[in-house]
Design a protein around this motif. Structure first.
Motif, PDB file in Angstrom:
ATOM      1  N   LYS A 266      49.768  43.439  35.675  1.00 21.13           N
ATOM      2  CA  LYS A 266      48.836  44.340  34.992  1.00 21.13           C
ATOM      3  C   LYS A 266      48.515  45.505  35.920  1.00 21.13           C
ATOM      4  O   LYS A 266      48.772  45.457  37.136  1.00 21.13           O
ATOM      5  CB  LYS A 266      47.559  43.621  34.591  1.00 21.13           C
ATOM      6  CG  LYS A 266      46.674  43.238  35.780  1.00 21.13           C
ATOM      7  CD  LYS A 266      45.220  43.042  35.366  1.00 21.13           C
ATOM      8  CE  LYS A 266      44.309  42.977  36.594  1.00 21.13           C
ATOM      9  NZ  LYS A 266      42.887  43.047  36.258  1.00 21.13           N
ATOM     10  N   LEU A 272      42.588  52.544  37.541  1.00 24.87           N
ATOM     11  CA  LEU A 272      42.035  53.041  36.287  1.00 24.87           C
ATOM     12  C   LEU A 272      41.156  54.261  36.548  1.00 24.87           C
ATOM     13  O   LEU A 272      40.632  54.449  37.653  1.00 24.87           O
ATOM     14  CB  LEU A 272      41.231  51.939  35.603  1.00 24.87           C
ATOM     15  CG  LEU A 272      42.059  50.715  35.188  1.00 24.87           C
ATOM     16  CD1 LEU A 272      41.155  49.603  34.694  1.00 24.87           C
ATOM     17  CD2 LEU A 272      43.082  51.078  34.126  1.00 24.87           C
ATOM     18  N   VAL A 277      35.164  53.368  32.423  1.00 29.68           N
ATOM     19  CA  VAL A 277      36.290  52.781  31.704  1.00 29.68           C
ATOM     20  C   VAL A 277      36.414  51.303  32.050  1.00 29.68           C
ATOM     21  O   VAL A 277      36.580  50.449  31.176  1.00 29.68           O
ATOM     22  CB  VAL A 277      37.594  53.529  32.028  1.00 29.68           C
ATOM     23  CG1 VAL A 277      38.798  52.796  31.448  1.00 29.68           C
ATOM     24  CG2 VAL A 277      37.541  54.947  31.503  1.00 29.68           C
ATOM     25  N   ARG A 278      36.318  50.989  33.319  1.00 25.71           N
ATOM     26  CA  ARG A 278      36.445  49.607  33.758  1.00 25.71           C
ATOM     27  C   ARG A 278      35.317  48.748  33.204  1.00 25.71           C
ATOM     28  O   ARG A 278      35.510  47.582  32.862  1.00 25.71           O
ATOM     29  CB  ARG A 278      36.436  49.539  35.290  1.00 25.71           C
ATOM     30  CG  ARG A 278      37.641  50.196  35.945  1.00 25.71           C
ATOM     31  CD  ARG A 278      37.507  50.241  37.451  1.00 25.71           C
ATOM     32  NE  ARG A 278      37.434  48.916  38.039  1.00 25.71           N
ATOM     33  CZ  ARG A 278      37.263  48.692  39.336  1.00 25.71           C
ATOM     34  NH1 ARG A 278      37.147  49.719  40.174  1.00 25.71           N
ATOM     35  NH2 ARG A 278      37.210  47.464  39.803  1.00 25.71           N
ATOM     36  N   THR A 280      33.707  49.080  30.375  1.00 22.38           N
ATOM     37  CA  THR A 280      33.709  48.893  28.921  1.00 22.38           C
ATOM     38  C   THR A 280      35.018  48.352  28.377  1.00 22.38           C
ATOM     39  O   THR A 280      35.108  48.041  27.186  1.00 22.38           O
ATOM     40  CB  THR A 280      33.409  50.231  28.226  1.00 22.38           C
ATOM     41  OG1 THR A 280      34.396  51.215  28.623  1.00 22.38           O
ATOM     42  CG2 THR A 280      32.025  50.740  28.609  1.00 22.38           C
ATOM     43  N   MET A 281      36.033  48.194  29.217  1.00 19.29           N
ATOM     44  CA  MET A 281      37.350  47.828  28.704  1.00 19.29           C
ATOM     45  C   MET A 281      37.436  46.360  28.275  1.00 19.29           C
ATOM     46  O   MET A 281      38.312  45.977  27.496  1.00 19.29           O
ATOM     47  CB  MET A 281      38.430  48.121  29.745  1.00 19.29           C
ATOM     48  CG  MET A 281      38.333  47.287  31.011  1.00 19.29           C
ATOM     49  SD  MET A 281      39.534  47.778  32.268  1.00 19.29           S
ATOM     50  CE  MET A 281      41.073  47.398  31.440  1.00 19.29           C
ATOM     51  N   CYS A 284      40.656  42.646  27.288  1.00 19.17           N
ATOM     52  CA  CYS A 284      41.910  42.812  26.546  1.00 19.17           C
ATOM     53  C   CYS A 284      43.128  42.881  27.468  1.00 19.17           C
ATOM     54  O   CYS A 284      44.163  42.257  27.198  1.00 19.17           O
ATOM     55  CB  CYS A 284      41.851  44.066  25.676  1.00 19.17           C
ATOM     56  SG  CYS A 284      40.603  43.960  24.371  1.00 19.17           S
ATOM     57  N   GLN A 285      43.023  43.646  28.553  1.00  8.90           N
ATOM     58  CA  GLN A 285      44.144  43.749  29.485  1.00  8.90           C
ATOM     59  C   GLN A 285      44.467  42.392  30.108  1.00  8.90           C
ATOM     60  O   GLN A 285      45.638  42.053  30.320  1.00  8.90           O
ATOM     61  CB  GLN A 285      43.837  44.772  30.579  1.00  8.90           C
ATOM     62  CG  GLN A 285      45.038  45.046  31.500  1.00  8.90           C
ATOM     63  CD  GLN A 285      44.677  45.919  32.680  1.00  8.90           C
ATOM     64  OE1 GLN A 285      43.576  45.806  33.225  1.00  8.90           O
ATOM     65  NE2 GLN A 285      45.589  46.800  33.077  1.00  8.90           N
ATOM     66  N   ASN A 322      35.411  41.473  34.169  1.00  9.69           N
ATOM     67  CA  ASN A 322      36.397  41.478  33.087  1.00  9.69           C
ATOM     68  C   ASN A 322      37.315  40.254  33.135  1.00  9.69           C
ATOM     69  O   ASN A 322      37.583  39.621  32.111  1.00  9.69           O
ATOM     70  CB  ASN A 322      37.234  42.754  33.144  1.00  9.69           C
ATOM     71  CG  ASN A 322      36.427  43.995  32.783  1.00  9.69           C
ATOM     72  OD1 ASN A 322      35.475  43.913  32.009  1.00  9.69           O
ATOM     73  ND2 ASN A 322      36.774  45.133  33.353  1.00  9.69           N
ATOM     74  N   LYS A 354      31.359  39.593  27.289  1.00 12.95           N
ATOM     75  CA  LYS A 354      32.041  39.870  26.032  1.00 12.95           C
ATOM     76  C   LYS A 354      32.602  38.560  25.480  1.00 12.95           C
ATOM     77  O   LYS A 354      33.313  37.846  26.177  1.00 12.95           O
ATOM     78  CB  LYS A 354      33.143  40.900  26.231  1.00 12.95           C
ATOM     79  CG  LYS A 354      32.601  42.264  26.703  1.00 12.95           C
ATOM     80  CD  LYS A 354      33.671  43.315  26.797  1.00 12.95           C
ATOM     81  CE  LYS A 354      33.106  44.623  27.358  1.00 12.95           C
ATOM     82  NZ  LYS A 354      32.127  45.250  26.443  1.00 12.95           N
TER      83      LYS A 354
END
Length: 398
Positions: A266, A272, A277-278, A280-281, A284-285, A322, A354
């Motif tokens: 990944k 990034l 961005v990090r 709120t991402m 998913c990745q 994340n 999340k």
């Protein structure tokens, strides 16, 4: 934290015609003398042979006016097993396999002084110290560690813990803390600063053994690197904890001994665009690259049936959470009872919780996921942990 040290009587046997061992023997006795006057630790020498204990007691306590404590191994075993709820205070220092088994059965730390005779199983599973000076620093580190820097109860029976503050460049309290954290980061991220490996290992093991919180953990795993590899040092730390807690891998000689498998690489997080961005991402990745190692499937099913599917996951640093989010959702889908996420460093940002609906086979890529809820959680910080890093500098530079 105060420790009760059970030392094998071999440590009091004077070596013959070996200057190096004689020097270590004298250094060890000097350390024992200091322990006997130290209210933070209590030391007992153990053996199965009462006659040997009586002889050692007569020599050291009567002739040299010492205050050493002696007890049989059976007496020590009875005490330890009757007080297993206090196992975070017990440390075994020995080269004997029988003492290793007693340490494992009580989930206590087992340290191997390599200058005395050592059984094969002890040398393989124990934490090695090569000199009395190393042993002294290890015990002082165990005494020193009492706090986790960051804690968060993500939900019932799911907790995140971080050992240290990773923001050494601009948030260190002292230059000593900054120096230690700089070298720890170089060790974990670049594989350099190898002289700091033992320091970080001792501090990490102190955190993992100074509490009974981890005693019911059955499976240990770690977050694979972005390129699918496993960080050798974190794998070593994880393996040592697994030995201490007496937990075996599902199979011997597993190709991948890790619970979590990254199937495809990944993009590294620092590549990034920015922090927003990090933050709120989400996961998913991670979902597109991670799965649960299929070699653990049978073990997981067994633990689920027994109500013992308790997991500890390690990582080097936590920023937004994340990856922990992805693993949390995958393990919850499998019916996990308890998860402890442990990171060595934390960058003091809110945890982006999340929740996803997962469908499919999570033992391989291709499962589906749908975000259903997103919340932000603030961690609790204990700045006393920063002072403990500062004290680590003093311990290892004294």
């Amino acid at each position: 934290m105060q420790k009760l040290l059970f030392c094998n009587l071999d440590l009091l046997k004077s070596p013959n015609n070996n200057p190096d061992l004689t020097q270590k023997y004298i250094a060890f006795l000097n350390w024992v003398d200091s322990v006997c006057n130290d209210p933070e630790n209590l030391i007992y020498f153990i053996s199965r042979d009462q006659a040997l204990l009586d002889s050692a007691n007569d020599f050291f306590n009567k002739q040299n006016n010492k205050n050493y404590n002696f007890t049989t191994r059976e007496e020590a075993r009875s005490f330890v097993m009757n007080h297993r709820n206090m196992n975070n205070h017990f440390v075994f220092i020995s080269g004997k396999e029988v003492d290793f088994h007693l340490a494992v059965h009580s989930k206590s730390l087992f340290i191997v002084p390599t200058w005395i005779p050592v059984d094969d199983k002890s040398i393989y599973y124990g934490v090695h110290v090569d000199t009395p000076a190393q042993l002294e620093k290890f015990i002082r580190t165990l005494n020193n560690q009492n706090n986790w820097y960051a804690t968060l109860e993500i939900e019932t029976n799911i907790v995140a813990l971080s050992l240290m503050d990773g923001r050494y460049k601009y948030k260190a309290f002292t230059s000593n803390e900054q120096d230690m954290m700089k070298h720890f980061e170089e060790l974990l991220k670049q594989g350099s600063s190898r002289n700091y490996y033992a320091i970080l290992l001792y501090h990490f093991l102190a955190g993992m053994t100074n509490s009974t919180f981890f005693d019911d953990i059955e499976l240990f795993g770690m977050i694979p690197s972005s390129n699918c590899s496993l960080n050798h040092d974190i794998l070593s730390f994880m393996t040592q904890v697994r030995y201490i807690k007496g937990k075996r891998l599902p199979k011997n000689n597993m190709i991948d001994p890790n619970l979590i498998k990254r199937v495809v690489p990944k993009t590294q997080a620092h590549m990034l665009p920015n922090q927003s961005v990090r933050a709120t991402m989400g996961a998913c990745q991670e979902f597109s690259t991670l799965c649960i190692n299929p070699e653990f499937k049978k073990k997981i099913e067994t633990l689920k049936k027994q109500g013992r599917f308790n997991v500890c996951i390690f990582d080097d640093y936590m920023t937004h959470g994340n990856t922990f989010n992805a693993v949390r959702n995958l393990l919850k889908y499998l019916g996990v009872n308890k998860i402890i996420f442990v990171s060595l460093g934390n960058f003091s940002r809110p945890f982006q919780k999340k929740d996803y609906i997962i469908n499919g086979d999570v033992y391989k890529l291709g499962y589906t996921y749908q975000l259903v809820q997103s919340t932000q959680q603030n961690l609790t910080y204990n700045y006393a942990a920063k002072n403990e890093i500062d004290e680590l500098y003093n311990i290892f530079n004294s």
